[in-house]
Structures are given as structure tokens and as C-alpha cells.
Scaffold this active site. Sequence first.
Site, PDB file in Angstrom:
ATOM      1  N   HIS A  82      37.998   8.403  30.928  1.00 40.79           N
ATOM      2  CA  HIS A  82      37.844   7.135  30.337  1.00 40.79           C
ATOM      3  C   HIS A  82      38.506   7.178  28.834  1.00 40.79           C
ATOM      4  O   HIS A  82      38.943   7.887  28.404  1.00 40.79           O
ATOM      5  CB  HIS A  82      36.460   6.267  30.247  1.00 40.79           C
ATOM      6  CG  HIS A  82      35.527   6.914  29.466  1.00 40.79           C
ATOM      7  ND1 HIS A  82      34.781   6.084  28.530  1.00 40.79           N
ATOM      8  CD2 HIS A  82      35.380   8.304  28.783  1.00 40.79           C
ATOM      9  CE1 HIS A  82      34.103   7.160  27.808  1.00 40.79           C
ATOM     10  NE2 HIS A  82      34.347   8.198  27.907  1.00 40.79           N
ATOM     11  N   CYS A  85      38.007   9.332  21.070  1.00 40.61           N
ATOM     12  CA  CYS A  85      37.716   8.812  22.233  1.00 40.61           C
ATOM     13  C   CYS A  85      38.466   7.619  22.647  1.00 40.61           C
ATOM     14  O   CYS A  85      38.491   7.011  23.842  1.00 40.61           O
ATOM     15  CB  CYS A  85      36.118   8.295  22.363  1.00 40.61           C
ATOM     16  SG  CYS A  85      35.004   9.587  22.196  1.00 40.61           S
ATOM     17  N   HIS A 129      40.264  10.782  28.033  1.00 41.24           N
ATOM     18  CA  HIS A 129      39.404  12.001  27.996  1.00 41.24           C
ATOM     19  C   HIS A 129      38.428  12.141  29.167  1.00 41.24           C
ATOM     20  O   HIS A 129      38.208  10.875  29.696  1.00 41.24           O
ATOM     21  CB  HIS A 129      38.793  12.487  26.703  1.00 41.24           C
ATOM     22  CG  HIS A 129      37.872  11.349  26.206  1.00 41.24           C
ATOM     23  ND1 HIS A 129      38.143  10.092  25.910  1.00 41.24           N
ATOM     24  CD2 HIS A 129      36.411  11.405  26.244  1.00 41.24           C
ATOM     25  CE1 HIS A 129      36.843   9.173  25.754  1.00 41.24           C
ATOM     26  NE2 HIS A 129      35.992  10.006  25.829  1.00 41.24           N
ATOM     27  N   HIS A 160      34.510  13.446  31.079  1.00 40.47           N
ATOM     28  CA  HIS A 160      33.029  13.853  31.104  1.00 40.47           C
ATOM     29  C   HIS A 160      32.698  14.478  32.318  1.00 40.47           C
ATOM     30  O   HIS A 160      33.133  13.967  33.352  1.00 40.47           O
ATOM     31  CB  HIS A 160      32.249  12.977  30.397  1.00 40.47           C
ATOM     32  CG  HIS A 160      32.421  12.405  29.108  1.00 40.47           C
ATOM     33  ND1 HIS A 160      32.285  12.948  27.974  1.00 40.47           N
ATOM     34  CD2 HIS A 160      33.250  11.255  28.572  1.00 40.47           C
ATOM     35  CE1 HIS A 160      32.652  12.342  26.648  1.00 40.47           C
ATOM     36  NE2 HIS A 160      33.174  11.151  27.332  1.00 40.47           N
ATOM     37  N   ASP A 219      33.164   9.331  40.816  1.00 42.62           N
ATOM     38  CA  ASP A 219      33.558  10.667  40.790  1.00 42.62           C
ATOM     39  C   ASP A 219      35.135  10.793  41.032  1.00 42.62           C
ATOM     40  O   ASP A 219      35.766  10.341  41.698  1.00 42.62           O
ATOM     41  CB  ASP A 219      32.998  11.437  41.855  1.00 42.62           C
ATOM     42  CG  ASP A 219      32.920  12.855  41.651  1.00 42.62           C
ATOM     43  OD1 ASP A 219      33.122  13.443  40.452  1.00 42.62           O
ATOM     44  OD2 ASP A 219      33.167  13.794  42.581  1.00 42.62           O
ATOM     45  N   HIS A 220      35.464  11.556  39.761  1.00 44.00           N
ATOM     46  CA  HIS A 220      36.993  12.023  39.673  1.00 44.00           C
ATOM     47  C   HIS A 220      37.787  10.532  39.638  1.00 44.00           C
ATOM     48  O   HIS A 220      38.982  10.577  40.070  1.00 44.00           O
ATOM     49  CB  HIS A 220      37.422  12.858  40.634  1.00 44.00           C
ATOM     50  CG  HIS A 220      36.925  14.322  40.566  1.00 44.00           C
ATOM     51  ND1 HIS A 220      35.870  14.589  41.219  1.00 44.00           N
ATOM     52  CD2 HIS A 220      37.659  15.287  40.107  1.00 44.00           C
ATOM     53  CE1 HIS A 220      35.571  15.840  40.780  1.00 44.00           C
ATOM     54  NE2 HIS A 220      36.582  16.262  39.987  1.00 44.00           N
ATOM     55  N   GLU A 261      26.118  12.006  29.034  1.00 42.24           N
ATOM     56  CA  GLU A 261      27.874  12.146  28.796  1.00 42.24           C
ATOM     57  C   GLU A 261      28.096  13.571  28.340  1.00 42.24           C
ATOM     58  O   GLU A 261      29.018  13.997  28.893  1.00 42.24           O
ATOM     59  CB  GLU A 261      28.130  11.103  27.704  1.00 42.24           C
ATOM     60  CG  GLU A 261      29.664  11.017  27.423  1.00 42.24           C
ATOM     61  CD  GLU A 261      29.867  10.165  26.430  1.00 42.24           C
ATOM     62  OE1 GLU A 261      30.331   9.045  26.480  1.00 42.24           O
ATOM     63  OE2 GLU A 261      29.858  10.603  25.054  1.00 42.24           O
TER      64      GLU A 261
END
Length: 136
Positions: A14, A33, A39, A41, A79-80, A125
Site C-alpha cells: 500500500h 509510506c 511498500h 507489510h 493476501d498479496h 503492521e
Amino acid sequence: MVYLTRLEHFNAAHKLYNPNWTPEKNEAMFGKCANENWHGHNYDLFVTIKGQVNEDTGFLFDVKKLSELIKVHVLEKLDHKNLNIDVDFMRGKMCSTENLAKAIWEQLAPHLPEEVKLHCIKLYETARIYVEYFGE
């Protein structure tokens, strides 16, 4: 009242960026960010439900069923993925961990059976930053 927590994990990218602001203001507020190239997490998601133990099973709720509900209504969507682009329930929202925790609650709560209630979404996070949301 008994509380049961299931831990799940997902990875997502995100950026924090307010489109109404200049790039300079975004960078001043969000720092790295706000990177144009995103980037990511490695999120840890703790889903806590509450209710009474079923006398016949000894369970509050079948943890395999809880895991499947989380998988179908949350993980498969996150996810991903790129939270800003790929996730329908995050579109038009700032993709902060706070907003993501609230959105996960909204995705999951309607699918739980009436004998249990969603108590808390805890979303890590990083190892040192997490959000707890209690539906309030």
C-alpha cells in the site's frame, strides 16, 4: 463469557497518500509510506470472538470454521494484494492500518453465526505497531 482468538497472516502492499494534497505535503505527513512505488507489510491478524461455550461440543465455535470464514471473507481479498488498487472494500479510503482493521471487521462480522460475536480485530503492521478495533 469466553473469548477465542485465531491468528492469521497476510502480505500486502500500500501507500499512504491523500490525493487532495501536494506530493510535498504527503511526503511531509507520511514520509516513506507515501512512496510512489508502494511498500509492503507482513501483517498478523488476530480475530477474537466471544460467547458461551456449547455444552455438547465444549467449543465456543469450531476454529476450523472460523479460519475458513476469515480466509474467504478477508484473506483471499487481501493476501498479496495492493490495498489501494486491488481491494474493493478499501477503495476511496486512506489505507492506514486503522482503516484496514475497521474494514476487516465490516467484512467478517456479518458472516459469524448469531451465537458468537466479534470482539476484537487486532492487526499488526510491524512487530512494534498494531491496531485494536472493537467495533465501536
